[in-house]
Design a protein around this motif. Structure first.
Motif, PDB file in Angstrom:
ATOM      1  N   CYS A  20      15.205   5.153  33.454  1.00  0.00           N
ATOM      2  CA  CYS A  20      15.071   6.044  32.298  1.00  0.00           C
ATOM      3  C   CYS A  20      16.438   6.519  31.806  1.00  0.00           C
ATOM      4  CB  CYS A  20      14.256   7.286  32.660  1.00  0.00           C
ATOM      5  SG  CYS A  20      12.576   6.965  33.232  1.00  0.00           S
ATOM      6  N   GLU A  26      13.680   1.042  31.094  1.00  0.00           N
ATOM      7  CA  GLU A  26      12.312   0.874  30.618  1.00  0.00           C
ATOM      8  C   GLU A  26      11.855   2.000  29.701  1.00  0.00           C
ATOM      9  OE1 GLU A  26       9.361  -0.487  33.593  1.00  0.00           O
ATOM     10  OE2 GLU A  26      10.999  -0.232  35.038  1.00  0.00           O
ATOM     11  N   THR A  28      12.111  -5.864  27.928  1.00  0.00           N
ATOM     12  CA  THR A  28      11.508  -4.633  28.451  1.00  0.00           C
ATOM     13  C   THR A  28      10.131  -4.399  27.848  1.00  0.00           C
ATOM     14  OG1 THR A  28      13.696  -3.645  28.724  1.00  0.00           O
ATOM     15  CG2 THR A  28      11.811  -2.154  28.727  1.00  0.00           C
ATOM     16  N   LYS A  75       9.156  -1.650  22.681  1.00  0.00           N
ATOM     17  CA  LYS A  75      10.222  -2.278  23.471  1.00  0.00           C
ATOM     18  C   LYS A  75      10.604  -1.420  24.677  1.00  0.00           C
ATOM     19  CE  LYS A  75      12.233  -4.840  19.585  1.00  0.00           C
ATOM     20  NZ  LYS A  75      11.177  -4.514  18.615  1.00  0.00           N
ATOM     21  N   PHE A  76      10.477  -0.102  24.516  1.00  0.00           N
ATOM     22  CA  PHE A  76      10.674   0.845  25.603  1.00  0.00           C
ATOM     23  C   PHE A  76       9.496   1.817  25.600  1.00  0.00           C
ATOM     24  CE2 PHE A  76      14.975  -0.249  24.151  1.00  0.00           C
ATOM     25  CZ  PHE A  76      15.562  -0.658  25.347  1.00  0.00           C
TER      26      PHE A  76
END
Length: 220
Positions: free
Chosen positions: A161, A3, A220, A102-103
């Protein structure tokens, strides 16, 4: 699921370590201590207090007042960063704009907050969700505190992460925080980053990895 991507700043996003090294060399020289540029590269990621402590130990010098150096270094750095152009590594701006949204994105730097904010505002406005500077934790890299703080601010699990680091102490910090770490050799060798979970060859390989992550986690 991945994420969040967490990046070191100097040496990963911007080619700036020569300016840090110049400031440190000048500050220590004024106190009669000679250091090499690679001495600072090897200590990259530490906050200012940690760097002074380590250099004084390495040089066996206990007579220097730490506060004298700690007072002079920030001003020297700020002057150098103000007067000199900092170069982004090729492709960094494009890839960050591709993955924005997106992240979740974070920066964890050992540099002082004024410089980090200067770089964020100049080169990456609106890109990063979380920014942690060397002033934001009592203990800098290699302690886990800077990365723990970033994960706490992101509000997600460490398991979700990935950290991108180019420094030995930075890799150690991320390892100590229990976060998967990608080593990126810019100023150091791949061997010096061997404790990262994976060690890449260059930025091009990093970009390919990020593109793979986008395909693997499209939602995500």
């Amino acid at each position: 699921m991945i994420e969040a991507l967490i990046f070191d700043m100097d040496g990963v996003l911007i080619d700036s370590m020569h300016l840090h090294a110049m400031a440190w060399k000048t500050a220590f020289m004024e106190e009669g201590i000679s250091i090499d540029e690679r001495d600072i590269f090897a200590l990259e990621g530490e906050n200012d207090t940690g760097i002074v402590k380590r250099v004084l130990v390495i040089n066996g010098n206990n007579s220097i007042d730490m506060e004298t150096i700690l007072t002079s270094v920030p001003a020297k750095k700020h002057q150098l960063f103000d007067r000199n152009s900092v170069t982004l590594f090729d492709g960094v701006d494009d890839i960050l704009r591709q993955i924005k949204g997106k992240f979740k994105l974070a920066v964890v730097s050992g540099s002082d907050r004024k410089i980090v904010e200067m770089m964020m505002e100049k080169y990456f406005p609106g890109i990063f969700d979380v920014v942690v500077s060397g002033d934001d934790t009592e203990y800098g890299k290699p302690a886990p505190d800077p990365y723990n703080k970033a994960v706490e601010m992101l509000g997600i699990s460490k398991d979700n992460c990935i950290v991108v680091e180019n420094a030995t102490l930075g890799v150690e910090s991320a390892n100590n925080a229990g976060i998967f770490t990608v080593g990126l050799p810019t100023y150091l060798t791949r061997k010096e980053l061997e404790h990262a979970d994976i060690v890449l060859h260059d930025h091009e390989e990093l970009f390919r990895l990020i593109e793979l992550l986008m395909r693997m986690f499209p939602g995500t």
